[in-house]
Design an enzyme around this catalytic site. Structure first.
Site, PDB file in Angstrom:
ATOM      1  N   HIS A  18       0.814  -1.217   0.000  1.00 39.72           N
ATOM      2  CA  HIS A  18       0.000   0.000   0.000  1.00 39.72           C
ATOM      3  C   HIS A  18       0.848   1.268   0.000  1.00 39.72           C
ATOM      4  CE1 HIS A  18      -3.503  -2.591   1.638  1.00 39.72           C
ATOM      5  NE2 HIS A  18      -3.540  -2.507   0.325  1.00 39.72           N
ATOM      6  N   HIS A  41      -8.698  -7.404  -7.876  1.00 38.85           N
ATOM      7  CA  HIS A  41      -9.111  -8.197  -6.714  1.00 38.85           C
ATOM      8  C   HIS A  41      -9.264  -7.232  -5.538  1.00 38.85           C
ATOM      9  CE1 HIS A  41      -7.167 -11.104  -9.398  1.00 38.85           C
ATOM     10  NE2 HIS A  41      -7.839 -12.050  -8.783  1.00 38.85           N
ATOM     11  N   SER A 101      -6.705  -1.562  -0.557  1.00 43.16           N
ATOM     12  CA  SER A 101      -6.214  -0.797  -1.706  1.00 43.16           C
ATOM     13  C   SER A 101      -7.285   0.090  -2.335  1.00 43.16           C
ATOM     14  CB  SER A 101      -5.588  -1.732  -2.744  1.00 43.16           C
ATOM     15  OG  SER A 101      -6.460  -2.789  -3.080  1.00 43.16           O
ATOM     16  N   GLU A 119     -14.549  -7.308  -7.882  1.00 47.31           N
ATOM     17  CA  GLU A 119     -14.542  -8.231  -6.746  1.00 47.31           C
ATOM     18  C   GLU A 119     -15.544  -9.341  -7.030  1.00 47.31           C
ATOM     19  OE1 GLU A 119     -13.986 -10.541  -3.879  1.00 47.31           O
ATOM     20  OE2 GLU A 119     -12.647  -8.811  -4.061  1.00 47.31           O
ATOM     21  N   GLY A 145     -11.867 -10.249 -11.997  1.00 46.63           N
ATOM     22  CA  GLY A 145     -11.009  -9.164 -12.445  1.00 46.63           C
ATOM     23  C   GLY A 145     -10.131  -9.522 -13.626  1.00 46.63           C
ATOM     24  N   ASP A 165      -3.658  -8.068  -7.711  1.00 40.33           N
ATOM     25  CA  ASP A 165      -3.308  -8.449  -6.335  1.00 40.33           C
ATOM     26  C   ASP A 165      -4.178  -9.629  -5.912  1.00 40.33           C
ATOM     27  OD1 ASP A 165      -2.527  -8.492  -3.666  1.00 40.33           O
ATOM     28  OD2 ASP A 165      -3.868  -6.851  -3.105  1.00 40.33           O
TER      29      ASP A 165
END
Length: 282
Positions: A18, A41, A101, A119, A145, A165
């Protein structure tokens, strides 16, 4: 494995990922033209550090809470300032909630920028929708995604960042899905910035993916890695990294300072190290 990031919120990997994400988005914001952020994600966007999942693992203790207890070095101040801004009701010097994120990215967006969040877990998606229901810049999609990238790219803004991610439920097999998604994404948006997060258990297992990157035709691939202990066990995450494709100008210097600040704070045993390297195309 049914992965839930709530068990890992605020751990050392979140801190590195992050802080680097904020640096990447701030670099894009240096130009006045709008940009688009895509998260493949996204998760639920915000995590309760006092809830059962986070308390059960205690991973936040060796991650974000170490930073909160230390005098922040200059490279970490922007990230820590955002953490505090996004948890305004937390007592001074601590956090009650950790932003994922999507929430950190939204805090970095300007009025002219947008975020596209994917998601696949219905409950995580529902929480994400509630979190951003009043933010017109943020669009939330209940979809895979990886599969969504060809449809979402290129964005009208023509500039931006894709964060890949995944939870690595498939372990090393996840890299095959990443490679396929990147191939499809580049065909639609070759000038986009792509950041792929990955865990490090044993570094040797990453070599095929990094060899693929060097031979893929991607230019300007920057590898940034932080290990908190030696990579001597395949049973635990000993570090993590980001592979950044089309890395923004001078982001290597920014990430070098970030890694130097983070390593002594997050080191958790012998073998802690950092790596910053430009991959040379084949």
């Amino acid at each position: 494995m049914n992965y839930r990031h709530a068990f890992h919120a605020g751990n050392f990997a979140d801190v590195f990922k992050h802080a680097a994400l904020v640096a990447l988005l701030d670099a894009l914001a240096q130009k006045p033209a709008p940009f688009c952020y895509v998260d493949t994600h996204a998760g639920r966007g915000r995590y309760d550090l006092g809830a059962g999942e986070a308390v059960r693992t205690g991973e936040q203790a060796s991650g974000v809470r170490r930073l909160l207890a230390a005098a922040p070095a200059a490279p970490l101040r922007r990230y820590l300032e955002l953490l505090r801004r996004l948890d305004p009701d937390a007592p001074a010097g601590t956090l009650c909630h950790y932003p994922g994120s999507p929430l950190l990215a939204a805090a970095c967006l300007r009025e002219q920028d947008r975020a596209l969040l994917c998601e696949l877990q219905p409950d995580e998606y529902a929480a994400l929708r509630v979190l951003f229901r009043d933010d017109a810049r943020v669009h939330v999609h209940l979809r895979d995604g990886y599969a969504a990238l060809p449809a979402l790219l290129p964005p009208p803004e023509k500039r931006g960042l894709v964060l890949i991610d995944p939870p690595y439920e498939a372990q090393d097999g996840e890299f095959a899905a990443i490679q396929s998604a990147l191939r499809a994404a580049w065909q639609h948006w070759p000038q986009g910035v792509y950041a792929v997060w990955y865990p490090i258990k044993r570094r040797a297992t990453l070599r095929p993916f990094q060899r693929w990157l060097t031979g893929s035709g991607a230019r300007k691939v920057l590898i940034a890695e932080l290990q908190v202990r030696g990579d001597d066990s395949p049973l635990r995450m000993n570090g993590c990294g980001l592979a950044i494709i089309n890395a923004p100008y001078r982001i290597d210097a920014i990430l070098a300072a970030l890694l130097t600040a983070l390593q002594p704070l997050l080191a958790d045993g012998p073998g802690a190290s950092q790596r910053l390297e430009w991959l040379t195309p084949d």
